[in-house]
Enzyme design. Structure first.
Site, PDB file in Angstrom:
ATOM      1  N   LYS A  93     -12.090  -3.140   7.305  1.00  0.00           N
ATOM      2  CA  LYS A  93     -12.086  -4.274   6.383  1.00  0.00           C
ATOM      3  C   LYS A  93     -13.450  -4.974   6.416  1.00  0.00           C
ATOM      4  O   LYS A  93     -14.215  -4.812   7.363  1.00  0.00           O
ATOM      5  CB  LYS A  93     -10.979  -5.263   6.785  1.00  0.00           C
ATOM      6  CG  LYS A  93      -9.569  -4.734   6.528  1.00  0.00           C
ATOM      7  CD  LYS A  93      -8.522  -5.780   6.776  1.00  0.00           C
ATOM      8  CE  LYS A  93      -7.121  -5.241   6.527  1.00  0.00           C
ATOM      9  NZ  LYS A  93      -6.865  -4.905   5.117  1.00  0.00           N
ATOM     10  N   ARG A 114       2.295   1.460   5.198  1.00  0.00           N
ATOM     11  CA  ARG A 114       3.234   2.454   4.661  1.00  0.00           C
ATOM     12  C   ARG A 114       3.484   3.576   5.674  1.00  0.00           C
ATOM     13  O   ARG A 114       4.540   4.194   5.672  1.00  0.00           O
ATOM     14  CB  ARG A 114       2.710   2.987   3.321  1.00  0.00           C
ATOM     15  CG  ARG A 114       1.448   3.792   3.397  1.00  0.00           C
ATOM     16  CD  ARG A 114       0.738   3.879   2.052  1.00  0.00           C
ATOM     17  NE  ARG A 114       0.047   2.626   1.730  1.00  0.00           N
ATOM     18  CZ  ARG A 114      -0.683   2.453   0.632  1.00  0.00           C
ATOM     19  NH1 ARG A 114      -0.809   3.413  -0.260  1.00  0.00           N
ATOM     20  NH2 ARG A 114      -1.281   1.288   0.418  1.00  0.00           N
TER      21      ARG A 114
HETATM   22  N1  BES Z   1      -2.351  -5.700   5.590  1.00  0.00           N
HETATM   23  C1  BES Z   1      -3.011  -5.247   4.417  1.00  0.00           C
HETATM   24  C2  BES Z   1      -2.554  -5.968   3.149  1.00  0.00           C
HETATM   25  C3  BES Z   1      -2.851  -7.428   3.050  1.00  0.00           C
HETATM   26  C4  BES Z   1      -3.912  -7.864   2.293  1.00  0.00           C
HETATM   27  C5  BES Z   1      -2.016  -8.352   3.639  1.00  0.00           C
HETATM   28  C6  BES Z   1      -4.157  -9.206   2.179  1.00  0.00           C
HETATM   29  C7  BES Z   1      -2.272  -9.716   3.523  1.00  0.00           C
HETATM   30  C8  BES Z   1      -3.350 -10.138   2.774  1.00  0.00           C
HETATM   31  C9  BES Z   1      -2.750  -3.754   4.217  1.00  0.00           C
HETATM   32  O1  BES Z   1      -2.553  -3.013   5.372  1.00  0.00           O
HETATM   33  C10 BES Z   1      -3.946  -3.200   3.535  1.00  0.00           C
HETATM   34  O2  BES Z   1      -4.983  -3.154   4.131  1.00  0.00           O
HETATM   35  N2  BES Z   1      -3.789  -2.760   2.289  1.00  0.00           N
HETATM   36  C11 BES Z   1      -4.840  -2.208   1.554  1.00  0.00           C
HETATM   37  C12 BES Z   1      -4.377  -0.887   1.017  1.00  0.00           C
HETATM   38  C13 BES Z   1      -5.462  -0.084   0.395  1.00  0.00           C
HETATM   39  C14 BES Z   1      -6.404   0.406   1.462  1.00  0.00           C
HETATM   40  C15 BES Z   1      -4.878   1.091  -0.338  1.00  0.00           C
HETATM   41  C16 BES Z   1      -5.177  -3.156   0.428  1.00  0.00           C
HETATM   42  O3  BES Z   1      -4.239  -3.713  -0.166  1.00  0.00           O
HETATM   43  O4  BES Z   1      -6.334  -3.376   0.161  1.00  0.00           O
HETATM   44 MN    MN Z   2      -4.363  -2.280   6.181  1.00  0.00          MN
END
Ligand code: BES
Ligand code: MN
Ligand code: ZN
Length: 502
Positions: free
Chosen positions: A278, A352
């Protein structure tokens, strides 16, 4: 905490008397008339001049100057009687209790009947009072050495009602309070930082719940997780020094272990994104990535308190998603407990993966219906914003029941589509059965679709709470921070659940 009485007298002594006010109604005239005898008509004057307003959301405080037993009166504006909904009433009580706390009042009395309408009976009003009380006065203490002077919450609330039986009011208050408290427990779990709430800590918390409410509990350790072949869950844990835990709680409220509701909650205690790391801004706040697990545990607490005639198995896959020499990587192919193989295209699509094995394990424990809750995607925030939980399903009848509960709980959700084309995108991999990240387009939908592959034919609802699990602004029913969203929806859903389609 709550005292129920039916004999309100104007001379009764309280720090504060709380009265509901509807705009231009006979009930208003009636309530006011009794008091106004003591005030020699001055209350009616204040109302006429607008100094006391019955508009929805207005809280008016006056001092009684010794004219009645109570030192103060708080009038809660409720708007037009026919427009008041249960949700608006609960919000109004929230606003009220925030005001009461701000005023450092320790004791108060409420005239419950002044809040009752044709649609909202006194038992509903009692539920709203106690639920709002618990929710609105919640605070997370934090870790400052010098904490602010502890806020003094109200210690005793006398609830006067003449229209319902005292025991019934009492039990509605108990139920509402249980809903509020369960939600607050979920909020606290989410607010605790990742270094202080590991998978092991969540497992210990679940054990405590089990002990308190007599749930059956099973905590799978890494070795057992390996034996069961939960390769998707293990891959996410691979880069961590913290052991993973697959947490299972079982509540049996029926004679037979049938019509079992499976509640599955994402329990990522911190999400770095892994090698698909991230950004420095995106990573902050990722301690809240166990919001789904918290909602499931909060709901189990409410279920433990209220003991509905239902069967529930709660499954929580918990780990952090870290980076190290041993971490899983993009391009890796992993094998889930179901046997389905998965090509990892993005290690940040970890939710997931852990949910895939958790769903399979819930089925293994006999779940006949599934609801999963997860802070799954940023995509759901783009699609629906910060107030609405994203929902997906493979079964409209199940979804209707979840939706009904969310409406009652005041936790809005909106359904996203699940078409064959979406499933095809998840199934599109050259070297495995599935891929975990088919690209940015509609990514909240493909994330849900991925989990659906593991629910297979079992009725299933997916709830993406990435936008709703936390809030940056204070609101009527809580402070900024974790909201505990879906705790009450899940508990209500379980309480009212009607099995179908057998
Ligand atoms: N935990 C995150 C999603 C999230 C984003 C929760 C903002 C709370 C606030 C999840 O694991 C994630 O990183 N999702 C990615 C998926 C992508 C890599 C396909 C996302 O939503 O960017
Ligand atoms: Mn994630
Ligand atoms: Zn995540």
């Amino acid at each position: 905490m709550f005292l129920v009485k039916d004999n309100f007298q104007v001379s009764n002594v309280h720090e504060c008397l709380i009265i509901g006010l509807f705009e231009r109604s006979e009930k208003f005239e009636g309530n006011i008339a009794v008091l106004d005898e003591k005030f020699e008509g001055q209350l009616a004057e204040l109302f006429k001049s607008g100094d006391i307003s019955a508009k929805l959301g207005k809280i008016n405080k006056i001092h009684s100057l010794g004219k009645i037993g109570s030192k103060r009166i708080l009038f809660v504006g409720l708007g037009k009687e026919k427009n008041l909904t249960f949700e608006k009433l609960r919000d109004s009580f929230g606003k009220l209790f925030k005001e009461v706390t701000k005023n450092k009042l320790q004791e108060a009395a409420i005239l419950l009947d002044s809040f009752v309408t044709e649609k909202i009976g006194s038992l509903d009003a009692a539920h709203a009072v106690s639920e709002a009380f618990a929710l609105a006065t919640y605070r997370f203490e934090g870790y400052k050495q010098k904490s602010n002077e502890p806020e003094k919450n109200i210690k005793e609330l006398t609830v006067y009602s003449e229209v319902s039986d005292e025991d019934e009011i009492e039990s509605s208050l108990t139920v509402g309070f249980a809903f509020g408290k369960g939600t607050n427990s979920a909020r606290t779990l989410v607010n605790i930082p990742g270094n202080l709430l590991t998978a092991t800590d969540i497992a210990n918390y679940a054990k405590e719940l089990a002990e308190k409410y007599n749930f059956e509990v099973e905590i799978l350790e890494k070795e057992e997780i390996q034996k069961l072949g939960m390769g998707a869950f293990l891959a996410v844990n691979q880069g961590s020094t913290e052991p993973p835990k697959m947490i299972v709680l079982k509540y049996q409220g029926k004679e037979q272990w049938e019509d079992v509701i499976g509640l599955v909650g994402k329990g990522i205690t911190f999400d770095t994104g892994g090698y698909s790391i991230k950004t420095k801004d995106g990573i902050v706040g990722m301690k809240t990535d166990m919001g789904g697990a918290a909602a499931v545990l909060g709901a189990m607490e409410i279920i433990g308190e209220l003991k509905p005639e239902q069967n529930v198995v709660a499954v929580i896959p918990s780990t952090d998603n870290m980076i190290s020499g041993s971490a899983f990587k993009p391009d890796d192919v992993i094998t889930s407990m179901s046997g389905k193989t998965i090509e990892v295209l993005n290690t940040d699509a970890e939710g997931r993966l852990v949910l895939a094995d958790a769903v399979t394990y819930a089925l293994h424990h006999g779940a006949n219906y599934l609801v999963d809750v997860a802070t799954l995607t940023g995509g759901v925030i783009t699609a629906l914003g910060l107030h609405t939980t994203g929902a997906m399903t493979n079964n409209e009848s199940l979804y209707e029941q979840v939706l009904e509960a969310s409406f009652e709980a005041g936790e809005p959700m909106w359904q996203l589509p699940l078409f064959e084309k979406d499933k095809e995108r998840v199934r599109n991999s050259k070297i495995a059965d599935l891929n975990n990240s088919p690209g940015r387009e509609g990514h909240a939908i493909v994330a849900g679709a991925f989990i659906g592959e593991f629910a297979e034919k079992t009725p299933w609802v997916h709830l993406d709470i990435a936008g709703t699990a936390t809030t940056s602004k204070e609101y009527d029913l809580g402070p900024a921070g974790a909201t505990g969203v879906m705790t009450r929806t899940l508990a209500l859903f379980v309480e009212c659940f009607e099995p179908f389609g057998k």
